[in-house]
Design a protein around this motif. Structure first.
Motif, PDB file in Angstrom:
ATOM      1  N   PHE A 156       1.035  -1.365  -0.004  1.00  0.00           N
ATOM      2  CA  PHE A 156       0.123  -0.055   0.067  1.00  0.00           C
ATOM      3  C   PHE A 156       0.887   1.307   0.004  1.00  0.00           C
ATOM      4  N   ASP A 157       0.239   2.313  -0.473  1.00  0.00           N
ATOM      5  CA  ASP A 157       0.677   3.725  -0.417  1.00  0.00           C
ATOM      6  C   ASP A 157      -0.227   4.537  -0.434  1.00  0.00           C
ATOM      7  N   GLY A 209      -9.540   8.704  -2.716  1.00  0.00           N
ATOM      8  CA  GLY A 209      -9.334   7.884  -3.727  1.00  0.00           C
ATOM      9  C   GLY A 209      -8.441   8.184  -5.057  1.00  0.00           C
ATOM     10  N   SER A 210      -8.106   9.188  -5.042  1.00  0.00           N
ATOM     11  CA  SER A 210      -7.339   9.754  -6.343  1.00  0.00           C
ATOM     12  C   SER A 210      -5.790   9.466  -6.049  1.00  0.00           C
ATOM     13  N   ASP A 211      -5.450   9.274  -4.878  1.00  0.00           N
ATOM     14  CA  ASP A 211      -4.047   8.697  -4.658  1.00  0.00           C
ATOM     15  C   ASP A 211      -3.841   7.767  -3.497  1.00  0.00           C
ATOM     16  N   ARG A 264      -3.362   4.145  -2.724  1.00  0.00           N
ATOM     17  CA  ARG A 264      -3.501   2.542  -3.504  1.00  0.00           C
ATOM     18  C   ARG A 264      -3.151   1.669  -2.458  1.00  0.00           C
ATOM     19  N   THR A 310      -2.250  -2.564  -3.680  1.00  0.00           N
ATOM     20  CA  THR A 310      -2.152  -3.614  -4.773  1.00  0.00           C
ATOM     21  C   THR A 310      -2.136  -5.046  -4.077  1.00  0.00           C
ATOM     22  N   THR A 323      -5.196  -3.467  -8.397  1.00  0.00           N
ATOM     23  CA  THR A 323      -4.917  -2.121  -7.985  1.00  0.00           C
ATOM     24  C   THR A 323      -6.291  -1.595  -7.204  1.00  0.00           C
ATOM     25  N   ALA A 331      -8.394   1.466  -4.960  1.00  0.00           N
ATOM     26  CA  ALA A 331      -8.160   3.056  -4.555  1.00  0.00           C
ATOM     27  C   ALA A 331      -8.946   3.061  -3.331  1.00  0.00           C
ATOM     28  N   TRP A 380     -13.539   1.014  -1.025  1.00  0.00           N
ATOM     29  CA  TRP A 380     -12.460   0.966  -2.014  1.00  0.00           C
ATOM     30  C   TRP A 380     -13.178   0.681  -3.513  1.00  0.00           C
ATOM     31  N   VAL A 413      -9.324  -0.112  -9.572  1.00  0.00           N
ATOM     32  CA  VAL A 413      -8.553   0.958 -10.601  1.00  0.00           C
ATOM     33  C   VAL A 413      -8.362   0.304 -11.946  1.00  0.00           C
ATOM     34  N   ASP A 415      -7.352  -1.009 -15.310  1.00  0.00           N
ATOM     35  CA  ASP A 415      -6.135  -1.272 -15.851  1.00  0.00           C
ATOM     36  C   ASP A 415      -6.168  -1.922 -17.150  1.00  0.00           C
TER      37      ASP A 415
END
Length: 316
Positions: free
Chosen positions: A93-94, A108-110, A112, A114, A123, A125, A149, A152, A154
């Motif tokens: 996670f980040d 939710g825009s940034d 994340r 995975t 991924t 959000a 969540w 995202v 892909d």
């Protein structure tokens, strides 16, 4: 006196054509679909924790409200096989956590998370609150709370989780003290749907030599092609049983086929004991039974009927 009848050249051509078609009948490929039915989105339930959170501090880009700082929290944890598909996976996670004296938020825009394994990466959000209306709690050293969540989008080629969809909820608790070694826990609940495979089966019948021809041991190569948008996993030929009297399936069955990515094919060969040499127009129907699963290992059995024409000649 009766006139002699001259050979009809057209009849000769027709007879020759019939013979050629019969010789080739066992070699012609024929397609038949064996579709994996559209599967409902699969449950996702992942719980992870560790003490490897790394935290850095930056200024907040909230223009108003109580959140005055951003703590960027990163971490990871292995996920055992059977939790996210049948493969062992890695959760990472980040999370740029917007923090204030007593409250926090995730955008939710940034934010994340995975989930990664040998098949690809999914991924997510994460979102909880906003600059103006934070919904997470901050006690000064730890942020906790829940949110939602979504998957995202892909389209990366080779990622078996491409074009996946899904949504759910999360529960988070993480240290936000700047540095490393912070404790964190994360739980994800929801559903995820992935692209589905569709299998098509073609076949080719051949003797493989004069001995097999004399012993009436026929080989049938079944080519299993994935014509669907999603990758297929755990593909197996569970049987190819003849439904026509007088024909015996010798095997081998079952046979493991393995992964069949979208747009590719793999082949297996099954042997049969078939009708005698003197038989004319010998053919039989085989019930080709397969197991197939998607990238989340959801799937089941599919079957297709194949009509096999027995070659009349031991060659080519």
């Amino acid at each position: 006196m009766r006139r002699s009848t001259a050979p009809n050249p057209r009849s000769a051509v027709r007879r020759a054509a019939v013979v050629v078609m019969a010789l080739l009948a066992g070699l012609v490929l024929g397609a038949a679909p064996a579709t994996a039915a559209g599967l409902a989105p699969q449950p996702l339930s992942v719980s992870a924790s560790n003490t490897n959170a790394s935290v850095t501090s930056t200024g907040s880009d909230c223009t108003s409200g109580p959140l005055t700082e951003t703590r960027r929290v990163t971490g990871s944890q292995s996920v055992p096989a059977g939790v996210f598909s049948s493969l062992p996976s890695q959760l990472a996670f980040d999370l740029p956590v917007l923090v204030g004296p007593t409250q926090a938020a995730l955008r939710g825009s940034d934010a994340r998370v995975t989930l990664t394994n040998a098949r690809g990466t999914l991924t997510l959000a994460l979102s909880s609150g906003s600059c103006a209306a934070p919904s997470l709690f901050n006690n000064g050293t730890n942020v906790s709370g829940s949110g939602t969540w979504t998957v995202v989008a892909d389209t990366t080629a080779g990622n078996s989780y491409r074009q996946a969809t899904g949504s759910g909820t999360f529960t988070l608790s993480t240290g936000i003290a700047v540095g490393g070694g912070g404790a964190w826990t994360l739980q994800l609940l929801g559903t995820v749907g992935v692209l589905q495979p569709t299998l098509a089966v073609t076949h080719r019948a051949f003797w493989g030599g004069p001995f097999n021809y004399l012993s009436r041991t026929l080989s049938v190569e079944y080519r299993i092609r994935n014509t669907g948008p999603g990758d297929a996993f755990g593909v197996a030929l569970t049987d190819a049983l003849p439904t026509t009297p007088g024909v015996t399936r010798l095997g081998p069955v079952p046979q493991t086929v393995g992964a069949v990515p979208a747009g590719t094919e793999k082949a297996v060969v099954v042997r049969y004991r078939v009708c005698g040499i003197a038989a004319i127009g010998c053919r039989f129907t085989a019930d080709v039974q397969l197991h197939v699963a998607d990238a989340l290992d959801a799937g089941g059995a599919v079957s297709v009927q194949r009509t096999v024409q027995v070659p009349v000649s031991p060659v080519p």
